[in-house]
Design an enzyme around this catalytic site. Structure first.
Site, PDB file in Angstrom:
ATOM      1  N   GLY A 239       0.759  -1.245   0.000  1.00  0.00           N
ATOM      2  CA  GLY A 239       0.000   0.000   0.000  1.00  0.00           C
ATOM      3  C   GLY A 239       0.783   1.284   0.000  1.00  0.00           C
ATOM      4  O   GLY A 239       0.203   2.350  -0.216  1.00  0.00           O
ATOM      5  N   PRO A 275       4.731  -5.332  -0.403  1.00  0.00           N
ATOM      6  CA  PRO A 275       4.798  -4.151  -1.268  1.00  0.00           C
ATOM      7  C   PRO A 275       4.768  -4.533  -2.751  1.00  0.00           C
ATOM      8  O   PRO A 275       5.412  -5.501  -3.159  1.00  0.00           O
ATOM      9  CB  PRO A 275       6.158  -3.533  -0.912  1.00  0.00           C
ATOM     10  CG  PRO A 275       6.988  -4.702  -0.467  1.00  0.00           C
ATOM     11  CD  PRO A 275       6.044  -5.684   0.176  1.00  0.00           C
ATOM     12  N   GLY A 276       4.013  -3.790  -3.524  1.00  0.00           N
ATOM     13  CA  GLY A 276       3.991  -4.022  -4.970  1.00  0.00           C
ATOM     14  C   GLY A 276       4.482  -2.782  -5.684  1.00  0.00           C
ATOM     15  O   GLY A 276       5.606  -2.688  -6.191  1.00  0.00           O
ATOM     16  N   ARG A 277       3.623  -1.748  -5.656  1.00  0.00           N
ATOM     17  CA  ARG A 277       3.891  -0.500  -6.358  1.00  0.00           C
ATOM     18  C   ARG A 277       5.242   0.108  -5.965  1.00  0.00           C
ATOM     19  O   ARG A 277       5.978   0.599  -6.819  1.00  0.00           O
ATOM     20  CB  ARG A 277       2.774   0.479  -6.005  1.00  0.00           C
ATOM     21  CG  ARG A 277       2.760   1.735  -6.827  1.00  0.00           C
ATOM     22  CD  ARG A 277       1.738   2.718  -6.239  1.00  0.00           C
ATOM     23  NE  ARG A 277       0.442   2.141  -5.977  1.00  0.00           N
ATOM     24  CZ  ARG A 277      -0.579   2.144  -6.839  1.00  0.00           C
ATOM     25  NH1 ARG A 277      -0.433   2.702  -8.021  1.00  0.00           N
ATOM     26  NH2 ARG A 277      -1.729   1.610  -6.509  1.00  0.00           N
ATOM     27  N   ARG A 313      -4.720   2.861 -16.036  1.00  0.00           N
ATOM     28  CA  ARG A 313      -4.813   3.612 -14.774  1.00  0.00           C
ATOM     29  C   ARG A 313      -5.419   5.017 -14.940  1.00  0.00           C
ATOM     30  O   ARG A 313      -6.272   5.405 -14.151  1.00  0.00           O
ATOM     31  CB  ARG A 313      -3.446   3.698 -14.077  1.00  0.00           C
ATOM     32  CG  ARG A 313      -2.812   2.330 -13.785  1.00  0.00           C
ATOM     33  CD  ARG A 313      -1.645   2.418 -12.814  1.00  0.00           C
ATOM     34  NE  ARG A 313      -2.085   2.765 -11.488  1.00  0.00           N
ATOM     35  CZ  ARG A 313      -2.003   3.947 -10.949  1.00  0.00           C
ATOM     36  NH1 ARG A 313      -1.439   4.941 -11.617  1.00  0.00           N
ATOM     37  NH2 ARG A 313      -2.460   4.178  -9.742  1.00  0.00           N
ATOM     38  N   CYS A 343     -11.702   3.688 -29.463  1.00  0.00           N
ATOM     39  CA  CYS A 343     -12.949   4.403 -29.739  1.00  0.00           C
ATOM     40  C   CYS A 343     -13.748   4.672 -28.473  1.00  0.00           C
ATOM     41  O   CYS A 343     -14.894   4.212 -28.352  1.00  0.00           O
ATOM     42  CB  CYS A 343     -13.780   3.584 -30.715  1.00  0.00           C
ATOM     43  SG  CYS A 343     -12.808   3.190 -32.149  1.00  0.00           S
ATOM     44  N   GLU A 344     -13.162   5.338 -27.530  1.00  0.00           N
ATOM     45  CA  GLU A 344     -13.877   5.730 -26.316  1.00  0.00           C
ATOM     46  C   GLU A 344     -13.320   7.068 -25.858  1.00  0.00           C
ATOM     47  O   GLU A 344     -12.097   7.270 -25.893  1.00  0.00           O
ATOM     48  CB  GLU A 344     -13.635   4.723 -25.179  1.00  0.00           C
ATOM     49  CG  GLU A 344     -14.155   3.348 -25.486  1.00  0.00           C
ATOM     50  CD  GLU A 344     -14.453   2.526 -24.246  1.00  0.00           C
ATOM     51  OE1 GLU A 344     -14.599   3.102 -23.160  1.00  0.00           O
ATOM     52  OE2 GLU A 344     -14.546   1.298 -24.408  1.00  0.00           O
ATOM     53  N   TYR A 372       1.118  -2.051 -12.122  1.00  0.00           N
ATOM     54  CA  TYR A 372      -0.265  -2.085 -12.612  1.00  0.00           C
ATOM     55  C   TYR A 372      -0.388  -1.454 -14.001  1.00  0.00           C
ATOM     56  O   TYR A 372      -1.410  -0.869 -14.343  1.00  0.00           O
ATOM     57  CB  TYR A 372      -1.209  -1.403 -11.602  1.00  0.00           C
ATOM     58  CG  TYR A 372      -1.046  -1.958 -10.201  1.00  0.00           C
ATOM     59  CD1 TYR A 372      -1.487  -3.245  -9.902  1.00  0.00           C
ATOM     60  CD2 TYR A 372      -0.409  -1.233  -9.190  1.00  0.00           C
ATOM     61  CE1 TYR A 372      -1.315  -3.774  -8.629  1.00  0.00           C
ATOM     62  CE2 TYR A 372      -0.236  -1.751  -7.917  1.00  0.00           C
ATOM     63  CZ  TYR A 372      -0.693  -3.013  -7.642  1.00  0.00           C
ATOM     64  OH  TYR A 372      -0.519  -3.550  -6.393  1.00  0.00           O
TER      65      TYR A 372
HETATM   66  N1  LLP Z   1      -1.367  -7.103  -0.692  1.00  0.00           N
HETATM   67  C1  LLP Z   1      -2.667  -7.211  -1.043  1.00  0.00           C
HETATM   68  C2  LLP Z   1      -3.512  -8.163  -0.330  1.00  0.00           C
HETATM   69  C3  LLP Z   1      -3.170  -6.411  -2.079  1.00  0.00           C
HETATM   70  O1  LLP Z   1      -4.454  -6.524  -2.407  1.00  0.00           O
HETATM   71  C4  LLP Z   1      -2.319  -5.504  -2.751  1.00  0.00           C
HETATM   72  C5  LLP Z   1      -2.819  -4.683  -3.834  1.00  0.00           C
HETATM   73  C6  LLP Z   1      -0.968  -5.443  -2.356  1.00  0.00           C
HETATM   74  C7  LLP Z   1      -0.539  -6.248  -1.319  1.00  0.00           C
HETATM   75  C8  LLP Z   1       0.019  -4.522  -3.006  1.00  0.00           C
HETATM   76  O2  LLP Z   1      -0.297  -3.193  -2.817  1.00  0.00           O
HETATM   77  P1  LLP Z   1       0.696  -2.024  -3.306  1.00  0.00           P
HETATM   78  O3  LLP Z   1       1.930  -2.077  -2.440  1.00  0.00           O
HETATM   79  O4  LLP Z   1       1.024  -2.279  -4.718  1.00  0.00           O
HETATM   80  O5  LLP Z   1      -0.091  -0.796  -3.111  1.00  0.00           O
HETATM   81  N2  LLP Z   1      -4.554  -1.515  -9.863  1.00  0.00           N
HETATM   82  C9  LLP Z   1      -4.445  -0.495  -8.837  1.00  0.00           C
HETATM   83  C10 LLP Z   1      -3.847  -1.033  -7.557  1.00  0.00           C
HETATM   84  C11 LLP Z   1      -4.576  -2.227  -6.997  1.00  0.00           C
HETATM   85  C12 LLP Z   1      -3.959  -2.773  -5.750  1.00  0.00           C
HETATM   86  C13 LLP Z   1      -4.622  -4.051  -5.355  1.00  0.00           C
HETATM   87  N3  LLP Z   1      -4.045  -4.682  -4.228  1.00  0.00           N
HETATM   88  C14 LLP Z   1      -3.659   0.678  -9.395  1.00  0.00           C
HETATM   89  O6  LLP Z   1      -3.274   0.654 -10.554  1.00  0.00           O
HETATM   90  O7  LLP Z   1      -3.451   1.669  -8.691  1.00  0.00           O
END
Ligand code: LLP
Length: 414
Positions: A239, A275-277, A313, A343-344, A372
């Site tokens: 997050g 962490p992802g993003r 996004r 086309c949107e 993402y």
């Molecule tokens: N853990 C869980 C259980 C999650 O659902 C998520 C993201 C993460 C970790 C990783 O979160 P991050 O560190 O990346 O914030 N498509 C959207 C973001 C969707 C996130 C969904 N869950 C975007 O493009 O902003």
């Protein structure tokens, strides 16, 4: 350090000219910097080095196999939300024990397969899921370790579609139900409830919210421990937000770490993070070519070859990504909408941008598109998915080839 930067008026990724990459591999194209990925992973590792922590990269942010391989080679584990993501991780050699399986809708097939493949932990989100896990473990006589995902009812300032910690969302188990849920697997032969988990949302810039979530889990974990449940782990999800706009200042991984550690420091829980993003977001960019320029009565449009199917996004979350010319030129600024060929009206990459007046053939870079971006692509309008490359210094490796048209209808029957 920014690994996408201007050198003599041209954008580079590490030591490679972006123009050269576009020339060789075509556009649109996702470009990733290996050093940026490594820096982000190492930063997490450094910040949490004094506390027992497992950093499980949220694979959904970007699951290209080469990128996963890079991240896991540094010692990170994985957070997955489908059997597909889990199998990707195993394919690049990650051990099942380093994987946390999250998600609100794991199917019977997915749970059974994950358990057989030796997944480390299942983050369980409902009583229904727990009873499914119970039946499966009893049938196969396999032990599993689980965390209960709590819904802490914490409100975060982010796009409502990606705020996941409020009671009104489908995620987690409400605090007051936790004891009842635990009761159903107390002393179970195959299920060990080892931890509590939560994930309050994504692109969060208020550190205080993470502190609240950590405190909530810590207190609940301490209570349960005192009641005799062997809770030894807290998984605080992902997050942490990143900067999508050069002018905006955001909390660092270091500040995030300090916030969590201040809450957890004197307590003996092992920490899990997902962490992802913050690992992959700033390590990638989408490069696109200008096809047409157009002025209608009220607006100017820069029509490019990337579209909402390549990066959804902006359209889905009204998310801002900085857009810059790949080559600096001495041209006057113009107010324009950067749009794709789909086309949107919602097919835009950026609205109301001041950009140096482009010409057809110019390249634009949509920054901070590593997370993402490619994982949310589609073939809408029968558009092939784009190529992806990983840059390391002067070396450019193709890590996903551009789809061909025939691949787009290969599964269809007529
Ligand atoms: N853990 C869980 C259980 C999650 O659902 C998520 C993201 C993460 C970790 C990783 O979160 P991050 O560190 O990346 O914030 N498509 C959207 C973001 C969707 C996130 C969904 N869950 C975007 O493009 O902003």
């Amino acid at each position: 350090m920014n690994h996408f930067y201007l050198r003599n008026g041209q954008f580079f990724c590490e030591d490679t000219s972006i123009k050269e990459i576009a020339k060789k591999f075509g556009t649109p194209i996702y470009i990733y910097s290996k050093s940026a990925i490594q820096d982000n992973c190492r930063q997490f590792q450094r910040v949490f080095s004094g506390y027992p922590t497992e950093i499980c990269y949220a694979v959904k942010a970007n699951y290209n196999l080469s990128i996963l391989k890079e991240i896991f080679s540094l010692g990170l584990g994985a957070d997955v939300v489908s059997i597909g993501e889990l199998e990707r991780c195993l394919k690049v050699g990650l051990s099942g024990s380093k994987i946390v399986f999250s998600g609100v809708g794991k199917s019977h097939f997915e749970i059974e397969r994950a358990i057989k493949l030796g997944v480390g932990t299942l983050n369980v989100e409902s009583l229904s899921e727990l009873s499914m896990i119970r039946k499966i473990t009893e049938e196969h006589k396999i032990k599993v370790s689980i965390n209960l995902r709590i819904n802490p009812n914490i409100d975060v300032k982010t796009n409502p579609y990606i705020a996941t910690g409020l009671y009104g969302t489908k995620f987690g188990i409400a605090d007051e139900m936790v004891k009842e849920v635990l009761q159903t697997v107390k002393n179970h032969k195959f299920i060990k409830v080892e931890g509590l988990a939560c994930h309050i949302g994504s692109q969060i810039l208020e550190l205080q919210r993470f502190a609240e979530a950590a405190l909530r889990l810590r207190e609940l974990g301490t209570d349960l421990k005192q009641m005799g449940y062997p809770i030894s782990r807290l998984d605080l999800g992902g997050g942490l937000g990143i900067s999508y706009n050069e002018k905006e200042s955001v909390p660092s991984i270091e500040e995030y770490g300090q916030t969590l550690l201040n809450v957890l420091n004197t307590h003996s829980f092992k920490l899990f993070l997902e962490p992802g993003r913050s690992i992959i977001g700033n390590a990638g960019a989408l490069v696109t070519e200008v096809i047409h320029l157009k002025q209608n009565r009220t607006r100017h449009f820069t029509i490019v070859d990337a579209a909402m199917n390549d990066l959804i996004r902006p359209c889905l979350y009204k998310a801002h990504h900085d857009i810059v010319p790949v080559e600096e030129r001495d041209r006057s600024l113009i107010l324009t909408d950067v749009v794709g060929p789909i086309c949107e009206t919602g097919d835009f990459l950026g609205l109301d941008r001041y950009l140096p007046e482009s010409m057809a053939g110019d390249l634009l870079m949509i920054k901070t598109a590593g997370a993402y971006g490619s994982t949310m692509t589609s073939n809408y309008n029968t558009r092939p998915r784009v190529a992806e490359v990983l840059v390391s210094g002067q070396e450019v490796k193709l890590i996903r080839r551009r789809e061909s048209l025939t691949e787009l209808w290969q599964h269809e029957i007529f």
